[in-house]
Scaffold this motif. Structure first.
Motif, PDB file in Angstrom:
ATOM      1  N   LYS A  46       0.341  -1.147  -0.174  1.00 23.29           N
ATOM      2  CA  LYS A  46       0.018  -0.200  -0.194  1.00 23.29           C
ATOM      3  C   LYS A  46       0.976   1.495  -0.189  1.00 23.29           C
ATOM      4  O   LYS A  46       2.104   1.125   0.113  1.00 23.29           O
ATOM      5  CB  LYS A  46      -0.756   0.067   1.304  1.00 23.29           C
ATOM      6  CG  LYS A  46      -2.187  -1.442   1.106  1.00 23.29           C
ATOM      7  CD  LYS A  46      -3.425  -1.146   1.385  1.00 23.29           C
ATOM      8  CE  LYS A  46      -3.413  -2.138   1.691  1.00 23.29           C
ATOM      9  NZ  LYS A  46      -3.431  -3.505   1.993  1.00 23.29           N
ATOM     10  N   THR A  47       0.230   2.370  -0.589  1.00 20.25           N
ATOM     11  CA  THR A  47       1.537   3.608  -1.203  1.00 20.25           C
ATOM     12  C   THR A  47       0.303   5.078  -0.434  1.00 20.25           C
ATOM     13  O   THR A  47      -0.569   4.672  -0.970  1.00 20.25           O
ATOM     14  CB  THR A  47       1.991   3.467  -2.314  1.00 20.25           C
ATOM     15  OG1 THR A  47       0.830   3.499  -3.458  1.00 20.25           O
ATOM     16  CG2 THR A  47       3.339   2.551  -2.798  1.00 20.25           C
ATOM     17  N   ILE A  48       1.413   5.715  -0.282  1.00 21.83           N
ATOM     18  CA  ILE A  48       0.791   6.710   0.401  1.00 21.83           C
ATOM     19  C   ILE A  48       1.685   8.308  -0.143  1.00 21.83           C
ATOM     20  O   ILE A  48       2.908   8.180  -0.027  1.00 21.83           O
ATOM     21  CB  ILE A  48       0.196   7.313   1.520  1.00 21.83           C
ATOM     22  CG1 ILE A  48      -0.395   6.325   1.891  1.00 21.83           C
ATOM     23  CG2 ILE A  48       0.051   8.608   2.037  1.00 21.83           C
ATOM     24  CD1 ILE A  48      -0.592   6.135   3.612  1.00 21.83           C
ATOM     25  N   ALA A  49       1.126   9.095  -0.622  1.00 18.12           N
ATOM     26  CA  ALA A  49       2.135  10.597  -0.925  1.00 18.12           C
ATOM     27  C   ALA A  49       1.500  11.405  -0.262  1.00 18.12           C
ATOM     28  O   ALA A  49      -0.063  11.891  -0.132  1.00 18.12           O
ATOM     29  CB  ALA A  49       2.229  10.485  -2.720  1.00 18.12           C
ATOM     30  N   GLN A  50       1.993  12.912  -0.455  1.00 14.13           N
ATOM     31  CA  GLN A  50       1.976  13.860   0.613  1.00 14.13           C
ATOM     32  C   GLN A  50       1.268  14.469  -0.226  1.00 14.13           C
ATOM     33  O   GLN A  50       1.722  14.464  -1.336  1.00 14.13           O
ATOM     34  CB  GLN A  50       3.398  14.281   1.083  1.00 14.13           C
ATOM     35  CG  GLN A  50       2.925  15.692   2.416  1.00 14.13           C
ATOM     36  CD  GLN A  50       3.359  16.276   2.923  1.00 14.13           C
ATOM     37  OE1 GLN A  50       5.170  15.755   3.188  1.00 14.13           O
ATOM     38  NE2 GLN A  50       3.421  17.170   3.312  1.00 14.13           N
ATOM     39  N   ASN A  51       0.511  14.988  -0.508  1.00 11.39           N
ATOM     40  CA  ASN A  51      -0.826  16.492  -1.485  1.00 11.39           C
ATOM     41  C   ASN A  51       0.735  17.581  -1.367  1.00 11.39           C
ATOM     42  O   ASN A  51       1.099  17.860  -0.673  1.00 11.39           O
ATOM     43  CB  ASN A  51      -1.905  16.396  -1.029  1.00 11.39           C
ATOM     44  CG  ASN A  51      -2.146  17.503  -0.533  1.00 11.39           C
ATOM     45  OD1 ASN A  51      -1.766  17.780   0.897  1.00 11.39           O
ATOM     46  ND2 ASN A  51      -3.426  18.044   0.600  1.00 11.39           N
ATOM     47  N   GLU A  52       0.193  18.235  -2.341  1.00  3.61           N
ATOM     48  CA  GLU A  52       0.797  19.299  -3.306  1.00  3.61           C
ATOM     49  C   GLU A  52       0.386  20.335  -2.274  1.00  3.61           C
ATOM     50  O   GLU A  52       1.889  21.205  -1.645  1.00  3.61           O
ATOM     51  CB  GLU A  52       0.767  19.870  -4.295  1.00  3.61           C
ATOM     52  CG  GLU A  52       1.503  20.645  -5.287  1.00  3.61           C
ATOM     53  CD  GLU A  52       0.818  21.248  -6.636  1.00  3.61           C
ATOM     54  OE1 GLU A  52       1.538  22.632  -6.818  1.00  3.61           O
ATOM     55  OE2 GLU A  52      -0.186  20.514  -6.961  1.00  3.61           O
ATOM     56  N   GLU A  53      -0.062  20.943  -1.249  1.00  2.79           N
ATOM     57  CA  GLU A  53      -0.915  21.703  -0.667  1.00  2.79           C
ATOM     58  C   GLU A  53      -0.226  21.367   1.077  1.00  2.79           C
ATOM     59  O   GLU A  53       0.267  22.989   1.103  1.00  2.79           O
ATOM     60  CB  GLU A  53      -1.802  22.464  -0.728  1.00  2.79           C
ATOM     61  CG  GLU A  53      -3.261  22.481  -1.652  1.00  2.79           C
ATOM     62  CD  GLU A  53      -3.210  21.253  -2.772  1.00  2.79           C
ATOM     63  OE1 GLU A  53      -3.667  21.854  -4.205  1.00  2.79           O
ATOM     64  OE2 GLU A  53      -2.945  19.808  -2.189  1.00  2.79           O
ATOM     65  N   SER A  54       0.419  20.672   0.790  1.00  2.00           N
ATOM     66  CA  SER A  54       0.795  20.386   2.298  1.00  2.00           C
ATOM     67  C   SER A  54       2.405  20.687   2.473  1.00  2.00           C
ATOM     68  O   SER A  54       3.447  20.232   3.460  1.00  2.00           O
ATOM     69  CB  SER A  54       0.002  19.309   3.290  1.00  2.00           C
ATOM     70  OG  SER A  54       0.702  18.024   2.598  1.00  2.00           O
ATOM     71  N   CYS A  55       2.898  20.059   0.910  1.00  2.00           N
ATOM     72  CA  CYS A  55       4.310  19.999   1.045  1.00  2.00           C
ATOM     73  C   CYS A  55       5.352  21.081   0.808  1.00  2.00           C
ATOM     74  O   CYS A  55       4.421  21.973   0.265  1.00  2.00           O
ATOM     75  CB  CYS A  55       4.373  19.738  -0.745  1.00  2.00           C
ATOM     76  SG  CYS A  55       4.274  17.754  -0.318  1.00  2.00           S
TER      77      CYS A  55
END
Length: 340
Positions: free
Chosen positions: A298-307
């Motif tokens: 299972k994989t997760i990426a941080q979204n653009e707005e919070s990076c």
């Protein structure tokens, strides 16, 4: 053209930093300030894109100034300071206060070492100009999600982060319960800072946070931070996982590399793994996360707005190896849900 303000109490340092930065056609130094009070007025007048800020200055030190700046006039800042006995903690204080990155002056006589920092300084100032800077509100201690998880040794969580990752990791790791499976972390950071960073995380989290050691078997409720300048991979012996650490060439521009860790996890843990890619410049980790996804993880990426910098997560999404794209505050909860 990226407009830069240099803040340093040394006239020599200001001159050399200006010379280095203006050797690159993308950069223009719009002002030089000898202390925080002069800098404050220049920032309002000149509105620089990036500030290069020294730590040790008269009247107000760099970290205190940075805290005030991020509260009232958020601007991308690269700390440029001398290496001292307390520099690791000072650097972490600066990152906590909102600095995007840091460069260490190599010598007391900056003339002697300007070529050593030239490439790094230019690249980090350019990177900072693309960073997302928001008003810095003091972060409250994160409460972990108290979901009941069965203690298991066959699950493993791996996280990769770079620019902005020191603060992002606090949020993610601080939200995981003490019964979480072992967590392996690659954070791009010089080795001299990592021990202090691990100690700070250990004080903030219910998990036990430590530097990874070669040959160490993974334990539930423990976070292992990769050493600087060495790759970290996951291995298996029977039913147990252990860590292998060794020297090697840079991969995806880094050592340790997120790709190296993630690729090993895809082969060893497969669908028993959860991979998370957080804020950072570049693409390290994108291919490794894709391989984990292909192996059933299972994989997760941080979204653009919070990076702070939407580089590594963006490249991971583009490759198609991400199951969920989430705001930073939601990632720990998502990990826990995947484990239940």
């Amino acid at each position: 053209m990226i407009r830069v303000l240099i803040v340093d109490d040394s006239a020599t340092a200001r001159h050399i930093l200006r010379e280095i930065l203006e050797s690159d056609a993308r950069l223009k130094v719009v002002g030089l300030a000898a202390d925080a009070y002069i800098a404050r007025d220049m920032i309002v007048e000149l509105k620089p894109d990036v500030i290069c800020l020294d730590v040790e200055m008269p009247r107000m030190d760099g970290v205190t100034f940075l805290q005030k700046l991020m509260l009232h006039y958020p601007t991308p800042v690269v700390m440029v300071s001398s290496l001292t006995r307390n520099s690791a903690n000072t650097t972490l204080d600066a990152l906590e206060a909102g600095a995007i990155d840091y460069v260490t002056k190599p010598h007391s006589h900056i003339y002697d070492g300007k070529e050593e920092i030239k490439e790094e300084l230019i690249q980090k100032v350019v990177n900072a100009s693309h960073a997302r800077v928001q008003k810095k509100i003091p972060m409250m201690k994160v409460n972990p999600h108290h979901t009941s998880l069965s203690e298991t040794t066959h699950k493993v969580i791996v996280i990769g982060a770079s620019t902005g990752g020191t603060e992002a990791l606090k949020v993610v790791l601080g939200g995981l319960p003490s019964t979480s499976p072992a967590v392996l972390v690659v954070q791009h950071m010089p080795h001299s800072f990592l021990e202090s960073f691990a100690m700070r995380l250990n004080q903030l989290c219910v998990l036990d946070v430590k530097m990874a050691r070669h040959g160490e078997f993974l334990q539930t409720g423990t976070v292992y931070i990769a050493q600087g300048g060495k790759h970290m991979v996951l291995r298996r012996s029977g039913a147990s996982y252990f860590i292998e650490i060794g020297l090697g060439a840079k991969v995806s521009g880094h050592c340790p590399s997120v790709d190296v860790l993630f690729n090993s996890v895809s082969k060893v843990a497969g669908s028993n793994a959860i991979g998370v890619i957080l804020t950072g410049m570049g693409s390290d980790g994108a291919r490794g996360l894709f391989h984990m996804h292909e192996a059933g993880a299972k994989t997760i990426a941080q979204n653009e707005e919070s990076c702070v910098v939407y580089g590594m997560p963006k490249e991971s999404v583009k490759l198609g190896g991400v199951d969920e794209v989430l705001p930073l505050p939601e990632i720990a909860h998502a990990i826990v849900k995947m484990l239940v």
